[in-house]
Motif scaffolding. Sequence first.
Motif, PDB file in Angstrom:
ATOM      1  N   GLY A 127       1.606   6.818  -6.602  1.00 15.57           N
ATOM      2  CA  GLY A 127       0.329   7.385  -7.033  1.00 15.57           C
ATOM      3  C   GLY A 127      -0.531   6.391  -7.800  1.00 15.57           C
ATOM      4  O   GLY A 127      -1.257   6.776  -8.713  1.00 15.57           O
ATOM      5  N   ARG A 128      -0.439   5.128  -7.432  1.00 19.90           N
ATOM      6  CA  ARG A 128      -1.186   4.069  -8.117  1.00 19.90           C
ATOM      7  C   ARG A 128      -2.061   3.340  -7.116  1.00 19.90           C
ATOM      8  O   ARG A 128      -1.838   3.402  -5.916  1.00 19.90           O
ATOM      9  N   ARG A 176       0.836  -1.208   0.000  1.00 19.32           N
ATOM     10  CA  ARG A 176       0.000   0.000   0.000  1.00 19.32           C
ATOM     11  C   ARG A 176       0.869   1.256   0.000  1.00 19.32           C
ATOM     12  O   ARG A 176       0.605   2.219  -0.710  1.00 19.32           O
ATOM     13  N   ARG A 177       1.897   1.244   0.814  1.00 17.31           N
ATOM     14  CA  ARG A 177       2.791   2.412   0.926  1.00 17.31           C
ATOM     15  C   ARG A 177       3.503   2.663  -0.399  1.00 17.31           C
ATOM     16  O   ARG A 177       3.584   3.804  -0.866  1.00 17.31           O
ATOM     17  N   ALA A 178       4.015   1.603  -1.005  1.00 23.29           N
ATOM     18  CA  ALA A 178       4.713   1.748  -2.285  1.00 23.29           C
ATOM     19  C   ALA A 178       3.757   2.240  -3.369  1.00 23.29           C
ATOM     20  O   ALA A 178       4.114   3.111  -4.174  1.00 23.29           O
ATOM     21  N   ALA A 179       2.546   1.690  -3.396  1.00 23.81           N
ATOM     22  CA  ALA A 179       1.558   2.130  -4.384  1.00 23.81           C
ATOM     23  C   ALA A 179       1.229   3.602  -4.185  1.00 23.81           C
ATOM     24  O   ALA A 179       1.118   4.369  -5.155  1.00 23.81           O
ATOM     25  N   GLU A 180       1.088   4.000  -2.933  1.00 22.00           N
ATOM     26  CA  GLU A 180       0.792   5.398  -2.607  1.00 22.00           C
ATOM     27  C   GLU A 180       1.915   6.316  -3.086  1.00 22.00           C
ATOM     28  O   GLU A 180       1.673   7.371  -3.665  1.00 22.00           O
ATOM     29  N   ASP A 230      -3.169  -1.921  -9.286  1.00 20.75           N
ATOM     30  CA  ASP A 230      -2.310  -1.524 -10.395  1.00 20.75           C
ATOM     31  C   ASP A 230      -0.838  -1.737 -10.046  1.00 20.75           C
ATOM     32  O   ASP A 230      -0.045  -2.208 -10.875  1.00 20.75           O
ATOM     33  N   PHE A 231      -0.479  -1.398  -8.825  1.00 18.00           N
ATOM     34  CA  PHE A 231       0.907  -1.590  -8.386  1.00 18.00           C
ATOM     35  C   PHE A 231       1.281  -3.071  -8.430  1.00 18.00           C
ATOM     36  O   PHE A 231       2.349  -3.437  -8.925  1.00 18.00           O
ATOM     37  N   LEU A 232       0.398  -3.927  -7.906  1.00 20.68           N
ATOM     38  CA  LEU A 232       0.681  -5.368  -7.873  1.00 20.68           C
ATOM     39  C   LEU A 232       0.780  -5.954  -9.277  1.00 20.68           C
ATOM     40  O   LEU A 232       1.668  -6.764  -9.560  1.00 20.68           O
ATOM     41  N   VAL A 233      -0.124  -5.537 -10.161  1.00 26.68           N
ATOM     42  CA  VAL A 233      -0.076  -6.034 -11.539  1.00 26.68           C
ATOM     43  C   VAL A 233       1.235  -5.619 -12.199  1.00 26.68           C
ATOM     44  O   VAL A 233       1.913  -6.429 -12.843  1.00 26.68           O
TER      45      VAL A 233
END
Length: 95
Positions: free
Chosen positions: A31-32, A24-28, A36-39
């Motif tokens: 800005g994704r 979650r932190r990395a996606a944040e 989307d980040f995991l994919v």
Amino acid sequence: MPTSPPRTERVEARIAPEVLEIVRRAAEIEGRSVSDFLVGAAQEAARRTIEQMQIIRLSMEEQQRFAALLLTPPELPPAMARAAKAHKKLIAPSQ
């Protein structure tokens, strides 16, 4: 910005809460969305894995040895020479 193809498949995974928090932190940060980040991360990891299996990396010394063997291959062992001769007889091109 190019449009992505529609997403029609679903993948589920169970992960530990602390791992989800990191994701979650990395996606944040990027800005994704988490999805989307995991994919994106899975796609990149898959590409790297495939590349590692398809690309042969040789040191300079190994490259030189490989090229030398291609240019001047060693003589076939007797059994291999007999097998090649038998193969030619059996699989003679039709003329």
